[in-house]
Scaffold this active site. Structure first.
Site, short mmCIF file in Angstrom:
data_model
loop_
_atom_site.label_atom_id
_atom_site.label_comp_id
_atom_site.label_asym_id
_atom_site.label_seq_id
_atom_site.Cartn_x
_atom_site.Cartn_y
_atom_site.Cartn_z
N ASN A 117 -8.15 41.85 42.10
CA ASN A 117 -6.74 41.44 41.55
C ASN A 117 -5.94 42.33 40.81
O ASN A 117 -4.62 41.61 41.44
CB ASN A 117 -6.36 39.74 40.39
CG ASN A 117 -5.69 39.57 40.34
OD1 ASN A 117 -4.59 38.86 41.41
ND2 ASN A 117 -5.48 39.37 38.84
N SER A 172 -4.19 41.36 48.27
CA SER A 172 -3.26 41.61 49.18
C SER A 172 -2.67 40.94 49.15
O SER A 172 -2.02 40.14 48.10
CB SER A 172 -4.16 42.11 50.63
OG SER A 172 -3.12 42.03 51.35
N TYR A 213 3.82 49.68 46.78
CA TYR A 213 3.37 48.58 47.05
C TYR A 213 2.60 47.71 48.04
O TYR A 213 1.39 47.26 48.76
CB TYR A 213 4.35 47.01 46.36
CG TYR A 213 3.55 46.04 46.00
CD1 TYR A 213 2.53 45.60 45.01
CD2 TYR A 213 4.15 44.57 46.85
CE1 TYR A 213 2.14 44.38 45.07
CE2 TYR A 213 2.65 43.90 47.32
CZ TYR A 213 2.00 43.41 45.84
OH TYR A 213 1.21 42.65 46.22
N LYS A 242 -1.36 48.37 49.69
CA LYS A 242 -2.00 46.90 50.29
C LYS A 242 -2.41 46.93 51.69
O LYS A 242 -3.45 46.12 51.50
CB LYS A 242 -0.64 45.77 50.01
CG LYS A 242 -0.79 45.68 48.75
CD LYS A 242 -1.79 44.57 47.83
CE LYS A 242 -1.74 44.66 46.39
NZ LYS A 242 -3.34 43.96 45.91
#
Length: 258
Positions: free
Chosen positions: A89, A140, A155, A159
């Site tokens: 996470n 994700s 970012y 992902k």
């Protein structure tokens, strides 16, 4: 150490927000799991250990230091005797910038945390996950494939790599369940950072929308995605292994109830 009768999970980014919520759902009955929590800040993890005595161990450290994830695996085995699954996470969003203006060192640090730490942790964990026929859930984002998240290329690309990693892990390890899940916009520390620190690097309408839903109280809770992710960590079916879904997709609707 004798293997625990309860399932044993590692949860990264477990000191607050979504990770903390996932940890609570796995620790509570009926799962009553053992959890190794991982985060940079200790306070939230210490509270989990206090609230669920005997069920929680925690590792305080920055996942940019790859040894942090390896220590979490070692802690699970040394303290609880097995490893049933991992919820990856933890993530950061900085740098928020265009390709032309980004700081490449910050970009690389983001990848260290959001992506490479997952690989190094998995390398240490896979032998134990093979034994348990374990489950891996990777958090994700819609930013992994949508281009309208202006300034989020670091970012979003991390992902996208996470999504591919879930598919790759499923292809390589036929008895380990792996899935990537988009938890959607939610009331989290990352959203606070976005609103307070990154507005000038984003398109105005996107930042205004995120600010508005917080101010008017319509920003979603972490609870629904936490429920889905916790359920997948316990009982994710192999037919979904290697896939990517939003938490509220029809395919994952059976996992929306505790």
């Amino acid at each position: 150490m004798t293997a625990s009768d309860s399932p044993v999970f590692i949860i990264t980014g477990a000191s607050r927000g979504l990770g903390y919520n996932i940890a609570e759902k796995l620790l509570a009955a009926p799962v009553s799991a053992k959890v190794v929590a991982v985060a940079r800040s200790e306070a939230g993890m210490a509270k989990l250990a206090q609230d669920y005595p005997g069920q929680v161990e925690y590792v305080t450290g920055d996942l940019a230091n790859y040894d942090t994830g390896v220590r979490a695996v070692q802690t699970a085995i040394n303290k609880f005797g097995s490893l049933s699954g991992i919820v990856f996470n933890a993530a950061v969003i900085k740098p928020v910038a265009t390709i032309a203006t980004t700081d490449i060192e910050e970009f690389k640090k983001l990848f260290d945390i959001n992506f490479f730490s997952i690989i190094t942790t998995l390398k240490a964990a896979i032998p134990y996950l093979r034994e348990s026929k374990g489950k891996v859930v990777l958090v994700s984002s819609e930013a992994s494939y949508e281009s309208h998240f202006y300034g989020w290329e670091a970012y979003g690309s991390s992902k996208a790599c996470v999504n591919h990693l879930a598919a790759t892990l499923a292809g390589e390890e036929s008895e380990i369940f792996a899935i990537s899940v988009d938890p959607g916009v939610m009331d989290s520390a990352m959203q606070l950072e976005i609103r307070e620190q990154h507005g000038s690097q984003m398109k105005g309408e996107h930042h205004e929308y995120l600010t508005k839903i917080k101010e008017d109280g319509t920003i979603p809770s972490t609870d629904p995605p936490a429920t889905v992710i916790a359920n997948l960590a316990v009982k994710g079916p192999m037919e979904l292994s290697g896939t990517y879904y939003a938490f509220n997709s029809p395919t994952l609707s059976p996992y929306l109830t505790a």
